[in-house]
Scaffold this active site. Structure first.
Site, PDB file in Angstrom:
ATOM      1  N   CYS A  95       0.827  -1.201   0.000  1.00  0.00           N
ATOM      2  CA  CYS A  95       0.000   0.000   0.000  1.00  0.00           C
ATOM      3  C   CYS A  95       0.872   1.266   0.000  1.00  0.00           C
ATOM      4  O   CYS A  95       1.509   1.550  -1.007  1.00  0.00           O
ATOM      5  CB  CYS A  95      -0.977  -0.063   1.186  1.00  0.00           C
ATOM      6  N   HIS A 152      -3.516  -5.504   1.209  1.00  0.00           N
ATOM      7  CA  HIS A 152      -2.819  -5.777   2.456  1.00  0.00           C
ATOM      8  C   HIS A 152      -2.772  -7.257   2.800  1.00  0.00           C
ATOM      9  O   HIS A 152      -3.679  -7.768   3.476  1.00  0.00           O
ATOM     10  CB  HIS A 152      -3.530  -5.039   3.608  1.00  0.00           C
ATOM     11  N   GLU A 172      -1.070  -8.678   5.038  1.00  0.00           N
ATOM     12  CA  GLU A 172      -0.968  -8.877   6.495  1.00  0.00           C
ATOM     13  C   GLU A 172      -2.358  -8.850   7.149  1.00  0.00           C
ATOM     14  O   GLU A 172      -2.504  -9.202   8.323  1.00  0.00           O
ATOM     15  CB  GLU A 172      -0.040  -7.828   7.127  1.00  0.00           C
TER      16      GLU A 172
END
Lengths: 83, 204
Positions: free
Chosen positions: B86, B180, B182
């Site tokens: 990002c 994302h 994660e």
């Protein structure tokens, strides 16, 4: 001391989503335009001991303007009194 | 396996990335923006998401011009994998590690939802996005030399107007993506597809 204005606008190849959103809102308010360009205006105050235009150009090209997506225009503004 | 997690003023996904690194069984260390570091001490690096420097001037523009990027440059020359997520991807484009630029979403809105991605082998991944400036742009002067092999991930349904539906790039050991991974590490998060994406970057 010199004042240099730096006008930064998206390149024509970039769809200006922000400009378009603002244009639509102006239209809602009854203000018709054929298009709106949204950009940034930066003013650099540069002491005359330096090459003013070179400093401003350097600032534009090394940081202030991303030439992949924007164009810039430099304008020397009126002189300030004092330093 | 030790990952350097970069921290810039305004990075806010650094702790989630560090958590994800631990979930994968790896070690991490935070690296601060204003210092150079010994790249050889690490296996690879992650630039996390967030709003570095408040997105002032342009997203990632100020972070791209910090001391830590000099060490990352050496790491890149040494063939160490670098991943930008990002805002991290924006920083990598601003610093020239990756080609092109990320600009405001076509809809003019911040988009925050799960999307489906595909890689070059047409494998699918469900990963969330959360961004205002996620539209990938290839300037005219790069069109001629653009190499489609650089495209790592594409959106199945383009949410932001990215050219060629590009969600992520991979070039010379540097990887970047707007979604994302994660935030997709376990079923309870809505998807665990982030695991295989992260492993593919650092485990080859």
């Amino acid at each position: 001391m010199k004042k240099v204005g730096l006008k930064i606008l998206p390149r024509p190849e970039v769809l200006d989503a922000e400009g378009r959103a603002v244009q639509k809102k102006l239209c809602d308010l009854g203000i018709e335009t054929s298009s709106v360009e949204m950009g940034r205006y930066i003013v650099l105050h540069i002491p005359e001991t330096q090459d003013v235009l070179m400093t401003a150009k350097n600032a534009a090209e090394s940081l202030l303007c991303n030439s992949l997506i924007e164009n810039y225009e430099l304008v020397v503004l009126e002189e300030e009194r004092g330093s | 396996m030790k990952i350097g997690v970069l921290r810039f003023p305004g990075s806010n996904c650094d702790e989630d990335v560090a958590w994800a690194v631990r979930e994968l069984g790896w070690e991490y260390e935070y690296l601060f923006w204003h210092k150079t570091f010994e790249a050889k001490a690490f296996t690879g690096f992650i630039l996390p998401g967030g709003f570095s420097y408040g997105d002032y001037l342009r997203s990632g523009a100020l972070a791209a011009r910090t001391q830590s990027l000099r060490s990352l440059s050496l790491a890149k020359e040494q063939g160490q994998p670098i991943l930008g997520i990002c805002n991290g991807f924006q920083i990598l484009c601003e610093s020239g590690f990756l080609p092109g630029a990320l600009i405001p979403n076509k809809t003019g809105r911040f988009i925050d939802r799960m999307v489906e991605l595909k890689n070059r082998s047409d494998l699918r991944f469900k990963i969330p996005i959360a961004h205002q400036e996620g539209r990938f742009f290839i300037p005219p002067e790069l069109q001629a030399s653009w190499n489609d092999e650089w495209v790592w991930l594409r959106y199945i349904e383009n949410p932001n107007g990215s050219e060629e539906n590009i969600a992520g790039l991979k070039k010379d050991g540097v990887w970047g993506l707007m979604p994302h991974p994660e935030r997709a590490m376990a079923k309870w998060m809505g998807s665990d597809d982030g695991v295989v994406l992260l492993r593919s970057v650092f485990e080859g």
